[in-house]
Design a protein around this motif. Structure first.
Motif, mmCIF file in Angstrom:
data_model
loop_
_atom_site.group_PDB
_atom_site.id
_atom_site.type_symbol
_atom_site.label_atom_id
_atom_site.label_comp_id
_atom_site.label_asym_id
_atom_site.label_seq_id
_atom_site.Cartn_x
_atom_site.Cartn_y
_atom_site.Cartn_z
ATOM 1 N N CYS A 58 0.845 -1.194 0.000
ATOM 2 C CA CYS A 58 0.000 0.000 0.000
ATOM 3 C C CYS A 58 0.883 1.249 0.000
ATOM 4 O O CYS A 58 1.814 1.364 0.795
ATOM 5 C CB CYS A 58 -0.905 -0.011 1.231
ATOM 6 S SG CYS A 58 -1.891 1.486 1.439
ATOM 7 N N ASN A 63 1.278 -1.658 3.951
ATOM 8 C CA ASN A 63 0.702 -2.965 4.238
ATOM 9 C C ASN A 63 0.637 -3.780 2.941
ATOM 10 O O ASN A 63 0.564 -3.215 1.841
ATOM 11 C CB ASN A 63 -0.715 -2.790 4.799
ATOM 12 C CG ASN A 63 -1.280 -4.056 5.397
ATOM 13 O OD1 ASN A 63 -0.565 -5.034 5.618
ATOM 14 N ND2 ASN A 63 -2.578 -4.048 5.657
ATOM 15 N N SER A 65 -0.966 -5.655 -0.015
ATOM 16 C CA SER A 65 -2.259 -5.359 -0.626
ATOM 17 C C SER A 65 -2.316 -5.894 -2.048
ATOM 18 O O SER A 65 -1.290 -6.152 -2.676
ATOM 19 C CB SER A 65 -2.481 -3.836 -0.625
ATOM 20 O OG SER A 65 -3.667 -3.490 -1.315
ATOM 21 N N ASP A 66 -3.535 -6.049 -2.560
ATOM 22 C CA ASP A 66 -3.721 -6.423 -3.965
ATOM 23 C C ASP A 66 -3.755 -5.188 -4.866
ATOM 24 O O ASP A 66 -3.618 -5.303 -6.078
ATOM 25 C CB ASP A 66 -5.035 -7.193 -4.147
ATOM 26 C CG ASP A 66 -5.004 -8.558 -3.471
ATOM 27 O OD1 ASP A 66 -3.896 -9.080 -3.239
ATOM 28 O OD2 ASP A 66 -6.089 -9.098 -3.175
ATOM 29 N N THR A 67 -3.971 -4.031 -4.251
ATOM 30 C CA THR A 67 -4.101 -2.784 -5.002
ATOM 31 C C THR A 67 -3.133 -1.740 -4.451
ATOM 32 O O THR A 67 -2.503 -1.947 -3.410
ATOM 33 C CB THR A 67 -5.543 -2.252 -4.904
ATOM 34 O OG1 THR A 67 -5.905 -2.129 -3.510
ATOM 35 C CG2 THR A 67 -6.523 -3.219 -5.582
ATOM 36 N N CYS A 70 -4.489 -0.113 0.168
ATOM 37 C CA CYS A 70 -5.106 -1.284 0.806
ATOM 38 C C CYS A 70 -6.540 -0.983 1.252
ATOM 39 O O CYS A 70 -6.962 0.177 1.311
ATOM 40 C CB CYS A 70 -4.260 -1.738 1.998
ATOM 41 S SG CYS A 70 -4.322 -0.629 3.430
ATOM 42 N N GLU A 71 -7.279 -2.027 1.583
ATOM 43 C CA GLU A 71 -8.682 -1.884 1.967
ATOM 44 C C GLU A 71 -8.850 -1.038 3.227
ATOM 45 O O GLU A 71 -9.836 -0.316 3.362
ATOM 46 C CB GLU A 71 -9.303 -3.264 2.186
ATOM 47 C CG GLU A 71 -9.441 -4.089 0.905
ATOM 48 C CD GLU A 71 -10.126 -5.425 1.152
ATOM 49 O OE1 GLU A 71 -10.457 -5.708 2.327
ATOM 50 O OE2 GLU A 71 -10.328 -6.167 0.184
#
Length: 205
Positions: A58, A63, A65-67, A70-71
């Motif tokens: 992120c 953190n 993350s997939d993107t 992060c969420e």
């Protein structure tokens, strides 16, 4: 350990490089995989390859993350004024499991440890200080493990934040000295977050 197959020996050698996995455990895991359908083993291998190739950090909190964001950072219901400083993703997961914290995080990627060749420049401390300088953050919560390395890292960051308009606190010592954060039970960890104390006060203990 004698092997009847070079392929088996190679697989065990690679598996035993994982943390906490000795040769005997590695052999047991490899033999288990051999008994599984080929498709299942391929799914495991592909999942690991995808993880290595596509995982991101992120851009806000570092953190995993997939993107790009992060969420947790993208969640508009999280409190932006609180940032909890942790060592790695395992600590984020441990604190999230308590359900007691609704702020954001900052993942350092480790702790200052001269013995292991890890200095401040190898951690994400600078981006944390830059984040505080932007003015939105009102409190930094130190949530590193109660070890010499954790306390050293906390103190170093505290000194870097001196002169800035920011409150610093540390989780209450419901976590035993020397304990790793990820192994604390959820109730104790949750209470430690809720009952955090000013960081300056912790220096007198």
């Amino acid at each position: 350990m004698d092997f009847s197959s070079k392929l088996l020996e190679q697989a065990v050698a690679e598996m035993s490089q994982l943390p906490g996995i000795g040769k005997r455990t590695a052999l047991r895991l490899v033999l288990h995989l051999l008994k599984q359908p080929t498709a299942q083993t391929q799914q495991l291998a592909q999942a690991l390859l995808d993880l290595k190739a596509n995982i991101k950090l992120c851009k806000n909190c570092h953190n995993i993350s997939d993107t790009e964001v992060c969420e947790i950072c993208a969640n508009p219901n999280r409190t932006r004024e609180f940032v909890c400083v942790v060592e790695d993703i395992r600590d984020v997961m441990a604190i999230e499991n308590t359900g007691q914290y609704r702020g954001l995080y900052h993942v350092l990627g480790g702790k200052i440890s001269p013995m292991d060749g890890i200095g401040p420049s190898q951690l994400t401390i600078k981006s944390l200080v830059d984040k505080v300088k932007e003015g939105e953050v009102k409190e930094i919560i130190f949530a590193l493990s109660s070890t010499l390395e954790g306390d050293t890292t906390n103190f170093y960051i505290f000194r870097q934040l001196e002169g800035l308009d920011i409150k610093t606190s540390t989780i209450a010592r419901g976590i035993s000295v020397g304990d790793e954060l990820e192994y604390a039970d959820e109730v104790t960890l949750g209470r430690s977050i809720a009952n955090r104390i000013p960081f300056e006060g912790s220096l007198k203990n």
